[in-house]
Design an enzyme around this catalytic site. Sequence first.
Site, PDB file in Angstrom:
ATOM      1  N   GLU A   1       0.737  -1.078  -0.066  1.00  0.00           N
ATOM      2  CA  GLU A   1       0.033  -0.028   0.055  1.00  0.00           C
ATOM      3  C   GLU A   1       0.944   1.370  -0.047  1.00  0.00           C
ATOM      4  OE1 GLU A   1      -3.850   0.274  -0.007  1.00  0.00           O
ATOM      5  OE2 GLU A   1      -2.667   2.299  -0.683  1.00  0.00           O
TER       6      GLU A   1
ATOM      7  N   GLY B   1       1.941   7.238  -0.424  1.00  0.00           N
ATOM      8  CA  GLY B   1       2.133   6.955   0.953  1.00  0.00           C
ATOM      9  C   GLY B   1       0.911   6.770   1.729  1.00  0.00           C
TER      10      GLY B   1
ATOM     11  N   GLY C   1       6.549  10.832   3.992  1.00  0.00           N
ATOM     12  CA  GLY C   1       6.740  11.082   5.399  1.00  0.00           C
ATOM     13  C   GLY C   1       6.681  10.167   5.929  1.00  0.00           C
TER      14      GLY C   1
ATOM     15  N   GLY D   1      12.738  19.140   4.143  1.00  0.00           N
ATOM     16  CA  GLY D   1      13.102  17.433   4.026  1.00  0.00           C
ATOM     17  C   GLY D   1      12.021  16.929   3.256  1.00  0.00           C
TER      18      GLY D   1
ATOM     19  N   GLU E   1      15.073  15.078  -1.611  1.00  0.00           N
ATOM     20  CA  GLU E   1      16.341  14.521  -1.108  1.00  0.00           C
ATOM     21  C   GLU E   1      17.534  15.254  -1.605  1.00  0.00           C
ATOM     22  OE1 GLU E   1      16.187  10.484  -2.249  1.00  0.00           O
ATOM     23  OE2 GLU E   1      14.047  10.037  -1.646  1.00  0.00           O
TER      24      GLU E   1
ATOM     25  N   VAL F   1       2.453   3.569  -3.261  1.00  0.00           N
ATOM     26  CA  VAL F   1       1.836   4.547  -4.205  1.00  0.00           C
ATOM     27  C   VAL F   1       1.193   5.733  -3.186  1.00  0.00           C
ATOM     28  CG1 VAL F   1       0.271   5.253  -5.979  1.00  0.00           C
ATOM     29  CG2 VAL F   1       1.801   3.065  -6.111  1.00  0.00           C
TER      30      VAL F   1
ATOM     31  N   LYS G   1       5.168   5.014  -9.771  1.00  0.00           N
ATOM     32  CA  LYS G   1       3.928   4.796  -9.099  1.00  0.00           C
ATOM     33  C   LYS G   1       2.578   4.535 -10.168  1.00  0.00           C
ATOM     34  CE  LYS G   1       5.308   7.760  -5.479  1.00  0.00           C
ATOM     35  NZ  LYS G   1       5.498   9.142  -5.159  1.00  0.00           N
TER      36      LYS G   1
ATOM     37  N   ILE H   1      -2.341   7.643   1.708  1.00  0.00           N
ATOM     38  CA  ILE H   1      -3.666   7.528   1.102  1.00  0.00           C
ATOM     39  C   ILE H   1      -3.876   6.095   0.428  1.00  0.00           C
ATOM     40  CG2 ILE H   1      -4.974   8.196  -1.032  1.00  0.00           C
ATOM     41  CD1 ILE H   1      -3.362  10.601  -1.294  1.00  0.00           C
TER      42      ILE H   1
END
Length: 424
Positions: A128, A133, A301, A185, A188, A131, A203, A135
């Site tokens: 999960e 994060g 995150g 942050g 990267e 793609v 994704k 959601i």
Amino acid sequence: MKTVRVAVAGLGVVGSETVRLLRSRRESLARRLNAKLELVAVCDRAIHSKARGLRLPAKIKRFSDPSRLAACGADIIVELLGGLPAPRSLVLDCLRRGRHVVTANKRLLAHCWPELRRAQSHGSLHFEASVAGGIPILKALDLSLAGDRIEAVGGILNGTTNFILTRMSEGLGASAALKKAQELGLAESDPSRDLNGQDAADKVSVLASLVTGSWQKPDRIETQGIEGIESQDIAFAQSVLGRRIKLLGMVRLKDRGVEALVCPFLVPLAHPLAAVRDEFNAVLVQAASAGELMFYGRGAGAGPAASAVMGDICVAARDILSGVRAEAAADRHAEARPASSPWSFYLRLAALDRPGVLSSVASVLGRRGISISTIHQPGATGSRSVPIIITTHPTSAEDFCRAKREILALSSVSRQHMIMRLLP
Ligand SMILES: NC(=O)c1ccc[n+]([C@@H]2O[C@H](COP(=O)([O-])OP(=O)(O)OC[C@H]3O[C@@H](n4cnc5c(N)ncnc54)[C@H](OP(=O)(O)O)[C@@H]3O)[C@@H](O)[C@H]2O)c1
């Protein structure tokens, strides 16, 4: 009470938070699952300092080599290393041993989909967090919408570029916006895979492979990032065209194949995706019976990604406790057949400020049967080179590319240009 043993590989941003949640939510998870989720092993290159930082008890096994995790006695192995070679061997080894595996690794899924699918006939794979994060879009597509027909899925799948485009719409230049994202942050130190659209393409590959049941190879996805978008594009889109620029990844299922692409779109201001700001993601699903659905939230995150990982761990634990193993649906074809549909295009050129240039550009488009919707020459102030901005009516991407090549070969037009699509 039964115990389900969990091992976590990779104690970076997502792995550390997953370990923290596994430990701090131990009791509520036990009540929910009617079983204990027990962390039995962790792995990281800097295992000793990472385990110390997380104050892990001595009974938890520590490894620095991920290949040792497959045989560590865990029921669920969570791969949060990132990258390709080590995660690939770990995940395949665990699946072949009949283990339940959770991963957040979109690159692994996008690039190794067929072999992971085959290996799932032994163990089960949950992904999960790969793609958007936090959601829960993949479970929605795979479970909640399993009885529907998905016609299209896609949206804002990369938070870094959405943050940069948001700051640029407020007047910041592209490099200052990237610097801001890095300071916070959100990007990267090497942001190239975000900026060039490759992260979103991975994704899109996962979404397309999941909804079509056919592998959508990332290198067959037409991919353009946000590099080359200038403040003038953002300002022009907003003030003249009434649109906002967004990097969108989308999958559209056609009768004859699958259209999968990642590129910057000019989105009408009234469209729900235009209102998605900062590092937020949003995914729109068009389903035959359910109609249009929108999923919105943080795509990256520690918290959002670990939340999705924890959801997968709980699903895997429930399967283990009930003796069910989630069967992966058999893939229908080895690879998805590519398809494309007509789009309206935005073309920014830099041309010499002299008579006849506009008509020579327009006549190339006319010869190729491409109908112009608007044509502007902003800032024609007598300087040597001026921008020309053209939008077209819907046309095929192939015809548009051929016309673009011809236009860029004109002596009065420089090679520097920008192309985007207009979302209807
Ligand atoms: N961060 C997010 O917001 C987010 C969101 C969704 C999905 N994801 C996915 O989640 C995964 C992990 O991301 P992350 O941000 O947590 O990465 P990260 O902070 O770089 O953490 C990865 C950890 O694994 C270690 N590691 C990597 N390869 C290893 C190996 N071969 N052997 C031993 N240790 C190894 C790294 O050590 P070194 O630092 O020494 O290499 C690091 O401590 C990635 O697949 C990513 O795409 C991340």
